[in-house]
Design an enzyme around this catalytic site. Sequence first.
Site, short mmCIF file in Angstrom:
data_model
loop_
_atom_site.label_atom_id
_atom_site.label_comp_id
_atom_site.label_asym_id
_atom_site.label_seq_id
_atom_site.Cartn_x
_atom_site.Cartn_y
_atom_site.Cartn_z
N ASP A 284 0.81 -1.22 0.00
CA ASP A 284 0.00 0.00 0.00
C ASP A 284 0.84 1.27 0.00
OD1 ASP A 284 -2.02 -1.81 0.32
OD2 ASP A 284 -2.93 -0.84 2.06
N HIS A 335 -6.09 2.87 -4.10
CA HIS A 335 -6.01 3.10 -2.64
C HIS A 335 -6.44 4.53 -2.31
CE1 HIS A 335 -4.98 1.89 1.34
NE2 HIS A 335 -3.90 2.65 1.47
N HIS A 339 -5.25 9.20 0.39
CA HIS A 339 -5.27 8.45 1.65
C HIS A 339 -6.30 9.02 2.62
CE1 HIS A 339 -3.72 5.82 4.85
NE2 HIS A 339 -3.14 5.14 3.86
N HIS A 429 3.52 -2.47 3.05
CA HIS A 429 3.59 -1.11 2.50
C HIS A 429 4.92 -0.92 1.79
CE1 HIS A 429 0.64 -0.88 5.76
NE2 HIS A 429 0.10 0.14 5.11
#
Length: 476
Positions: A284, A335, A339, A429
């Site tokens: 991510d 994603h 964020h 990540h």
Amino acid sequence: MLKRLKWPSWVLFSIFIAGIYYFISSGTDTSLQAFSRTETTSPAAFPGLNLETRTKETTSYTLAISTPITEFENLNKPMKEWTQTQEKDFLELVKANRQFLDSEEFRAHLNIKAEPKKVSDTMYTLVFEAYQYTGGANGQAAVKTFTIDLANQKMVQLADVIRMDEESLTPLRAMIKNQIGEKEELQDYLFDDLLDEALENPSSWKWSLSGKNFTLYFNEYEIAAGAAGAVKVKIPIEQIRPLLKDEIALHLKLPDIQLPEPEVEEPDAAPLDPNGKYIALTFDDGPHPKVTPLILDILKKHNAKATFYMLGSQAQFYPALASQVAEEGHEIGNHSDSHADLSSLGEKGIRKEMEEASGKIKEASGQFPATIRPPYGAMNEDVKKIAGMAHKPLILWSVDSLDWKTLNASAIQKSVKANAVPGSIVLMHDIHKPTAEALPDLLTYLEKEGYEFITVSQLLSLQEQEVTGTFFGKRQ
């Protein structure tokens, strides 16, 4: 004469300790303390700009703030002051609404993203969008723009761009009104008197400039009812060219015509064995200029395919890396653009985050995101509805490597090894170096255990899942 009181030493010590405790507790809201991260990167597509990204997650709220930084403090100062004011106002509202937040099953959220628009090699417009939600039916949105001239180390004002005489401003105002008049969705909500008032003083306009458009931004409620949301008006640069000052006209030279790059096609996947031992690795928040290349090299050595859940803003900043991820046969997921906590945005905000991210990822990589992973894993019925309308499955995870928390290669390996089973989706990540450091030994271990590494979409097809829905992968 008054007698001096003599206190036992243990009483004085107790008062001293109590005083310290009171000072600390009164100045610090301990329930708001939690994990936070600040990272600075240098977007390859915008030389001279660094991007400072700060995220924080507490029991009461989440925040994600991106601030562009230059080497010139006189340019950084007004941008930092604006974001700090937004954060301060947000935290005051969180404290004021603490009792309500503690009684509900959601957290407040602040998201500030800054999208750069290139005027020239040394001039950028930075469009800040802030959204905060602290309870109630709707959140609060705000827009602020800054145009910076790196070559001359100065903030660019509208008076540096447009001829400010009425001969120029009158046709410009007419163009803006014409563009707004063509927006059918605004007609039931627009207040003409507020629009006239907003256009009266050009020095207060929120504007951006690029090689294609002059864009004007109006905050929610500024010129229309709240149902209309924020309003954005784009005027093609060719239309206002006669109004531009000569220096800006030089900055806005049209680029040479380039042939479009061929789209990157995903390689055909080999048929999967229904009885095979598969696991889906996911990464991510990238692409990251230092960590993502390390991870790609390691995956290539192990002939492993993975899924990268990219932020649209990061794909825009590092298009060559996004393209490399696709070219090497990995899957790209959505994603969000910045964020943001999607569960706090409402349908319109969720759709905006998803669509902007999808467009930026497609432009950078040539690949449309196949699935969606909401930031923080936060979702509600609105998030599910928008994902369903887009026919995109929502993907969470069944194994959390906790790389974001431990930042330790050994701990990452231990967490994954202890929880992985066939069909697992592993959360990692590609913005933390310890994650890259953990991968070689972790992949070797999983290979010895008989695992093969596939994308999330491959895993879903193997499990014969529907196109839409929410999926976690298999747990122990």
